[in-house]
Scaffold this active site. Structure first.
Site, PDB file in Angstrom:
ATOM      1  N   SER A  49       7.299   6.482  -5.642  1.00  0.00           N
ATOM      2  CA  SER A  49       5.905   6.900  -5.488  1.00  0.00           C
ATOM      3  C   SER A  49       5.466   7.808  -6.624  1.00  0.00           C
ATOM      4  CB  SER A  49       5.710   7.642  -4.164  1.00  0.00           C
ATOM      5  OG  SER A  49       4.388   8.158  -4.097  1.00  0.00           O
ATOM      6  N   ASP A  96      -4.438  11.663  -3.938  1.00  0.00           N
ATOM      7  CA  ASP A  96      -5.367  10.894  -3.119  1.00  0.00           C
ATOM      8  C   ASP A  96      -6.535  11.809  -2.799  1.00  0.00           C
ATOM      9  OD1 ASP A  96      -3.609   8.763  -3.105  1.00  0.00           O
ATOM     10  OD2 ASP A  96      -2.683   9.370  -1.214  1.00  0.00           O
ATOM     11  N   HIS A 118       3.301   9.886  -6.279  1.00  0.00           N
ATOM     12  CA  HIS A 118       3.087  11.187  -5.651  1.00  0.00           C
ATOM     13  C   HIS A 118       4.315  12.084  -5.811  1.00  0.00           C
ATOM     14  CE1 HIS A 118      -0.843  10.646  -3.765  1.00  0.00           C
ATOM     15  NE2 HIS A 118      -0.497   9.384  -3.612  1.00  0.00           N
ATOM     16  N   TYR A 147       0.797  -1.232   0.000  1.00  0.00           N
ATOM     17  CA  TYR A 147       0.000   0.000   0.000  1.00  0.00           C
ATOM     18  C   TYR A 147       0.824   1.275   0.000  1.00  0.00           C
ATOM     19  CZ  TYR A 147       0.834   0.080   5.057  1.00  0.00           C
ATOM     20  OH  TYR A 147       1.427   0.101   6.282  1.00  0.00           O
ATOM     21  N   GLU A 150      -7.012   0.877  -4.533  1.00  0.00           N
ATOM     22  CA  GLU A 150      -7.020   2.208  -3.914  1.00  0.00           C
ATOM     23  C   GLU A 150      -8.013   3.085  -4.665  1.00  0.00           C
ATOM     24  OE1 GLU A 150      -3.171   4.019  -3.527  1.00  0.00           O
ATOM     25  OE2 GLU A 150      -2.478   2.499  -2.087  1.00  0.00           O
ATOM     26  N   HIS A 171      -6.958   6.859  -5.140  1.00  0.00           N
ATOM     27  CA  HIS A 171      -5.698   7.294  -5.756  1.00  0.00           C
ATOM     28  C   HIS A 171      -5.873   7.401  -7.271  1.00  0.00           C
ATOM     29  CE1 HIS A 171      -1.124   7.208  -6.081  1.00  0.00           C
ATOM     30  NE2 HIS A 171      -1.501   6.928  -7.319  1.00  0.00           N
TER      31      HIS A 171
HETATM   32 ZN   LIG Z   1      -1.910   7.811  -3.450  1.00  0.00          ZN
END
Ligand SMILES: [Zn+2]
Length: 136
Positions: free
Chosen positions: A50, A59, A52, A43, A102, A105
């Site tokens: 990442s 998210d 991100h 996760y 997710e 996301h």
């Molecule tokens: Zn995320």
């Protein structure tokens, strides 16, 4: 996308957007200490890996499985491709993406590719013919 959702009475907000390498490193380290490396890898991305960190992933709202059952979660799942996003880690694709589902996301790909990925039913790894496994 937020404005169009708001017109329908839906509230979408960013819970987590861009993260620096150092921030991701701290986050991942805390997860490893709490749950162990194997569980954390399902996760959370290792620092340097990442989405991100690219600034292309967000998210949304509550970062919980419950998001998929909210009006906002359903709307995002059905409409985000129109704004250039995909649900990056879909249900039933963990064996390919390496990540649990997710629903919160989303990943920006641009409208053309996002629509193509969405209508294909494939996850991004399958669409691109790549693997996202760590080299170790
Ligand atoms: Zn995320």
């Amino acid at each position: 996308m937020q404005a169009d959702a708001a017109d329908l009475g839906l509230t979408i907000y960013i819970s987590s957007g861009f993260r620096s390498y150092d921030y991701q490193a701290g986050l991942y380290q805390r997860y490893v200490e709490r749950d162990g490396k194997e569980a954390a890898d399902r996760y959370s991305a290792r620092p340097g890996y990442s989405e991100h960190q690219s600034g292309l992933a967000f998210d949304l709202n509550t970062i919980t499985d419950d998001f998929k059952d909210t009006d906002e979660g359903r709307w995002v799942a059905e409409n985000c491709y129109k704004y250039g996003f995909i649900i990056r880690y879909p249900a039933d694709k963990e064996d390919v993406t390496g990540y649990m589902y997710e629903p919160w996301h989303i990943r920006y790909l641009g409208t053309e590719i996002a629509e193509d990925v969405y209508s294909s039913g494939l996850c991004l790894e399958e669409y691109l013919g790549i693997t996202s496994e760590y080299a170790e």
